[in-house]
Design an enzyme around this catalytic site. Sequence first.
Site, PDB file in Angstrom:
ATOM      1  N   HIS A 196     -42.570  -7.704   0.033  1.00 30.79           N
ATOM      2  CA  HIS A 196     -41.183  -8.023   0.028  1.00 30.79           C
ATOM      3  C   HIS A 196     -41.090  -8.074   1.482  1.00 30.79           C
ATOM      4  O   HIS A 196     -40.220  -8.842   2.041  1.00 30.79           O
ATOM      5  CB  HIS A 196     -40.550  -6.661  -0.788  1.00 30.79           C
ATOM      6  CG  HIS A 196     -38.956  -6.808  -0.569  1.00 30.79           C
ATOM      7  ND1 HIS A 196     -38.137  -7.359  -1.394  1.00 30.79           N
ATOM      8  CD2 HIS A 196     -38.303  -6.567   0.627  1.00 30.79           C
ATOM      9  CE1 HIS A 196     -36.897  -6.890  -0.973  1.00 30.79           C
ATOM     10  NE2 HIS A 196     -37.148  -6.598   0.264  1.00 30.79           N
ATOM     11  N   GLU A 197     -41.431  -7.054   2.305  1.00 28.00           N
ATOM     12  CA  GLU A 197     -41.252  -7.026   3.840  1.00 28.00           C
ATOM     13  C   GLU A 197     -41.926  -8.215   4.477  1.00 28.00           C
ATOM     14  O   GLU A 197     -41.191  -8.452   5.604  1.00 28.00           O
ATOM     15  CB  GLU A 197     -41.509  -5.719   4.173  1.00 28.00           C
ATOM     16  CG  GLU A 197     -40.793  -4.344   3.570  1.00 28.00           C
ATOM     17  CD  GLU A 197     -39.450  -4.659   3.865  1.00 28.00           C
ATOM     18  OE1 GLU A 197     -38.715  -5.185   4.636  1.00 28.00           O
ATOM     19  OE2 GLU A 197     -38.605  -4.044   2.877  1.00 28.00           O
TER      20      GLU A 197
END
Length: 932
Positions: free
Chosen positions: A155-156
């Site tokens: 996600h990051e």
Amino acid sequence: MGLFRSVVFLLVLHLLQGSDTSLIQLNNNGYEGVIIAIDPAVPEDGKIIEQIKDMVTAASTYLFEATEKRFFFKNVSILIPENWKENSEYKRPKLESYEHADVLVAPPTLPGRDEPYTKQFTACGEKGEYIHLTPDFVLGKSESEYGPSGRLFVHEWAHLRWGVFDEYNEDEPYYSATSKKIEATRCPTGITGINRVYTCQGDSCVTRACRIDSKTKLYEKDCQFFPEKDQTEKASIMFMQGIDSVVEFCKENNHNREAPSLQNKMCNSRSTWDVISNSEDFKNTTSMVAPPPPPVFSLLKISQRIMCLVLDKSGSMAGSNRLNRMNQAAKHFLMQTIENGSWVGMVHFDSTAYIKSKLIQITSSNERNKLLESLPTAASGGTSICRGIKSAFQVLTGTYPQIDGSEIVLLTDGEDNTAGSCVDEVRQSGAIIHFIALGPSADQAVIEMSTITGGKHKYASDEAANNGLIDAFAALVSGNADLSQQSLQLESKGLTLNNNLWMNGTVIIDSTVGKDTFFLVTWNGQSPTISLWDPNGKRMENFTVDTDSKIAYLSIPGTAKVGVWTYSLQAKQNSEILTITVNSRAANSSVPPITVNAKMNKDTNSFPSPMIVYAEILQGFVPILGANVTAFIESNSGKTEVLQLLDNGAGADSFKNDGVYSRYFTAYSENGRYSLKVRVHGGTNAATRSIRHPANRAAYIPGWVVDGKIEGNPPRPKIDEDTQTPLESFSRTASGGAFVVSNVSNLPLPDLYPPSQITDLEATRDGDNISLTWTAPGDDFDVGKAQQYIIRINGSLLDLRDNFDDALQVNTTDLLPKEANSEETFAFKPGNISEENATHIFIAIQSVDKSNLTSKVSNIAQVALFIPEADSSPDETQPNPSPGENLPNSGVSISSLVLSVVGSVALVSIILSTAVCILNKKKNSRRPRTEF
């Protein structure tokens, strides 16, 4: 051959422009050169290293599947702090440093906040700065709140590498959908769950249905979306990657364009997959057939700083006072900037090279003074950059057999057509080249050396009053030193004095600095009269005057007094050039000092493309708001443009109040190098510490719905994000490095720049009127004043976005644009929307300048034409059910409730069934179902 080298050189700059920090490369679908750095403030714990390995290994597999078998992590370096114990597995870094870290494992922004986030302040599709993970998160202590660490890392990574944004928005967690339901902001809407207010005191938790706020017509502030634990939806990783079924990014077929998510706002309602699939990474790869190998990890331990100064003493250095200015800057660097414990050597070069000092470890002023004596005293001869660099290699290997991670500071003012001959040797050496270009003719090929080795590129013109050379050297603090050990520049100022022979001013020393405070004054002709008073009015004596180098300096013993220091410099002659520079270090190693980082969005640019100036102000990881930030951009010939940078979330600034101040830059005056310098001032109670959560952070999961009941996670600490801690006065300056501009025309040109896009348009309904607010753009991006606004409305968001010119236009005859960055307001009656069954009015603005150039269409604001209702009775309040009980909500059928009652008391169930049926008919006649 020369043409080929020039083409290769320009290609390297093009590929690396804007990526002046990361060393990541994509090679055969695998990411190489990923750096994960453990902060020196993190207590030693070997489990952190093992957990990092597990996290990245799991992330690699998840990333590979999520990107349709395209990307994986090939090799990753873990940087280990110098204060951790030695280990035979640890190797010395090469080009890797904290400055180039892609991931920081560091203490939380504020105590108790273990939220992972990505520092991201550029436009959609552009790379972020770094990912911040806390030690407790890496150790798995927050998995229930954020999901498995490997999934979260992906996600990051999408934030960092591809410039996508979150599919949720905690500032706007709900919205009125065209389905006439209140929906949670998410993508896709196929993620099911319930909306509840969930409060706990000790072990006792109470749930109730969410009420509708009378002002917003949406759910109240404390309402939260609780996702079902068991889902079937495969997307989206940018909403809530912790859901087991989620293995994909939102794509065109399931992207939720209605939601006020950051992704929609920042990326013009494009899906995350659309942005990813249009990235350079994606275009340069094809899907793989076989699964990728697991990542390879390198454990690298930070060690002592090793550096060699390589200083040009060729004949051209005799002109424009260059040799003496170089010595002034080098003396400031050796006396103040370079950290204790560092090893420093020195080489001079002209047409040949001279080793003037082998490596000396700096432990006291004695070693610093010895190096000062080695500076060049005369300029003559030609220019051989490669000979200077090769001699530096000899200095470095004379003490350490390996050059890996060593730094070479190369200062030159001349061109050398043989400089390209040692580029390959530099690349293979493992050394880092920092390049300081002095004057307009410094060799372009050396930029390539600094770029490929991850070094810094600085530029100083011959305008001594701009103090560029001292600024360039002062910016060469260690990229690996603890922040408390770094020298911070509080002031850097100069003047050419003609009629008035006085240079007066003040310097603020705040409580976060004061150790090793150092005042430096330089001049061009005769020694001035120097007066300096501390905050109590006591005059400081004992400046050391070096008449040969034309400098005077004073080191304040102990910790300098907090407050305003006043200086007065009186020149002895007209046309005198005076400068003053003030540096200091952190007063307390446990209290982070206020810092400023400045940069341009690109390292190279071609006219007329605009550039963006960024300045980030932090204390530790906490953003500083409300500061006065001024950028000074100096061209090749010394001409300086001044820009006031803003943190208003408009124009070039992506996020309001994130501590990153921005502005467009288009005032190109000539081809060649430009340098950036930023001056920051924070007045008492004007600047504040922000305690807001970072904008691009992982979604906190408040709990899960399991078998109809909420299984809550520990609530996040209650923080009033509107509360800001006032700061004392402070001042800082920072060098933002050099950038190169080409294709600037000398001919008069037509108006090339339209107004900037409006990105903060907001709409509210006030009776029959719709009220709009936004920040005014300028005539040229965010400078000047626009000529007019075009406001259009539509009953369909997609129609307005895709066919803006065909939408219904609002009468704006009386709306006269204000100066750029002013707040604009406008109210209108919408009249009739042509679309049948329209549930919303969608509004957008386009700005027009005096040359009839139009901006991009603004973000789309919306107001609902209906008042939605909550999905449960607003008076429903009950404790969290014990195991086996169902939580009442519209997702639980009435028949199941009736049957459960029938099983207990038959007679009562008949009565209740009748009552419930009647009640449901009434409810269904006046509102839609709103469960997820």
